[in-house]
Scaffold this active site. Structure first.
Site, PDB file in Angstrom:
ATOM      1  N   SER A   1      31.305  41.096  41.991  1.00 18.22           N
ATOM      2  CA  SER A   1      32.278  42.085  41.484  1.00 18.22           C
ATOM      3  C   SER A   1      32.017  42.279  40.002  1.00 18.22           C
ATOM      4  O   SER A   1      31.495  41.373  39.332  1.00 18.22           O
ATOM      5  CB  SER A   1      33.703  41.547  41.684  1.00 18.22           C
ATOM      6  OG  SER A   1      34.628  42.315  40.950  1.00 18.22           O
TER       7      SER A   1
ATOM      8  N   TYR B   1      39.678  34.562  41.305  1.00 13.93           N
ATOM      9  CA  TYR B   1      38.814  35.606  41.881  1.00 13.93           C
ATOM     10  C   TYR B   1      37.562  35.803  41.014  1.00 13.93           C
ATOM     11  O   TYR B   1      36.421  35.709  41.503  1.00 13.93           O
ATOM     12  CB  TYR B   1      39.592  36.926  42.020  1.00 13.93           C
ATOM     13  CG  TYR B   1      38.787  38.041  42.640  1.00 13.93           C
ATOM     14  CD1 TYR B   1      38.629  38.122  44.021  1.00 13.93           C
ATOM     15  CD2 TYR B   1      38.172  39.009  41.857  1.00 13.93           C
ATOM     16  CE1 TYR B   1      37.873  39.135  44.606  1.00 13.93           C
ATOM     17  CE2 TYR B   1      37.421  40.030  42.428  1.00 13.93           C
ATOM     18  CZ  TYR B   1      37.275  40.098  43.796  1.00 13.93           C
ATOM     19  OH  TYR B   1      36.529  41.094  44.366  1.00 13.93           O
TER      20      TYR B   1
END
Ligand SMILES: NC(=O)c1ccc[n+]([C@@H]2O[C@H](COP(=O)([O-])OP(=O)(O)OC[C@H]3O[C@@H](n4cnc5c(N)ncnc54)[C@H](OP(=O)(O)O)[C@@H]3O)[C@@H](O)[C@H]2O)c1
Length: 262
Positions: A148, A159
């Site tokens: 990401s 995350y």
């Protein structure tokens, strides 16, 4: 040499894609089936995998296997790794399964955080170990680890660190395997229209609050990934908007990301 697939390989083999029941994973399945690859689709929702698999098998005339597995559990990881070891013609592995959770490091659900660490880190490591020997034997292979843009712009919670791990893993593996026919890429999408932001009220709210112009499509993300593999790029940031954002100084990007969860 065939030019009908992204690497120009003769006789495309099997592509294993995790998180294939939705979003970017489904798009990888569609584009790779169109290029003649056989598919092994992995996710928890078997009925979705069966439906997607049936459609792609009919449209692209390729063999599709749907394997239901929970990659947050070691049994699920072992099941997929064992099936990968049985494949003699694995050409592509896409470690793409993933999800975000509400909250920061201190106030999130700790069990869900551990599940996320297993899906984003433990599973890709096991599946890479399972896939690479056969790829090296064949002298060809491509691995995509869906990371990401968060990997470079840490937001509160785990995350972003799990995605930074995938970038580092991919870069290290790509160097280790250089010259042996196997390419490894960290795919680093920015905000992308998929099911990702529908999985919690917090993510839905975050999606509604963000400008529409910064959102990309799964088709664009997968197209950039496959083009990047062809060129041998170990880190791919799809989309002009995301490349533009990455040109801002790191301090500014960190200040903006710090306000986000995840
Ligand atoms: N969308 C974005 O804005 C964005 C941005 C950057 C990076 N990413 C990354 O892109 C990847 C794909 O996400 P997406 O955007 O396509 O979201 P999505 O539409 O929600 O798809 C996520 C996929 O992961 C699978 N998955 C989740 N937990 C799993 C588990 N425990 N075991 C096995 N499979 C699991 C889901 O399948 P089941 O629910 O059927 O198990 C689903 O197929 C993720 O790694 C995500 O972090 C997304």
């Amino acid at each position: 040499m065939s030019t009908s697939n992204f690497m120009g390989w003769d006789a495309p083999g099997t592509a294993v894609i995790t998180g294939a029941s939705s979003g970017i994973g489904t798009e990888f399945a569609g584009q790779l089936a169109d290029q003649g690859f056989k598919l092994m689709l992995v996710a928890r929702r078997k009925e979705m995998l069966d439906r997607i698999g049936k459609e792609l098998a009919e449209k692209a005339k390729v063999r599709v296997e749907a394997l239901a597995a929970d990659l947050a559990r070691q049994e699920g990881i072992d099941l997929v790794a064992a099936r990968i070891r049985e494949l003699r013609d694995i050409d592509v592995l896409v470690n793409n399964a993933g999800f975000g959770i509400p909250g920061g490091f201190v106030d999130c659900d700790f069990g869900r955080m551990l599940d996320m660490m297993a899906v984003h880190m433990t599973a890709p490591v096991h599946l890479c170990r399972a896939a690479i020997p056969a790829m090296l034997d064949r002298g060809r292979g491509a691995i995509v680890n869906t990371a990401s843009l968060s990997a470079f712009n840490p937001s509160p919670g785990m995350y972003a660190p799990t995605k930074a791990f995938l970038v580092s893993l991919s870069e290290g593996l790509n160097s280790e395997l250089k010259g042996r026919g196997v390419r490894v890429q960290a795919l680093c999408p920015g905000f992308t229209h998929t099911g990702f932001h529908d999985t919690s009220d917090e993510l839905k709210k975050m999606k509604a609050s963000l400008p529409k112009g910064i959102w990309g499509t799964a088709a664009g993300v997968v197209g950039a990934s496959l083009a990047g593999l062809r060129k041998g790029k170990d880190v791919v940031i799809p989309g002009l908007v995301n490349k533009f954002m990455m040109a801002f100084p790191k301090g500014l990007r960190k200040r903006v990301a710090a306000r986000r969860k995840p």
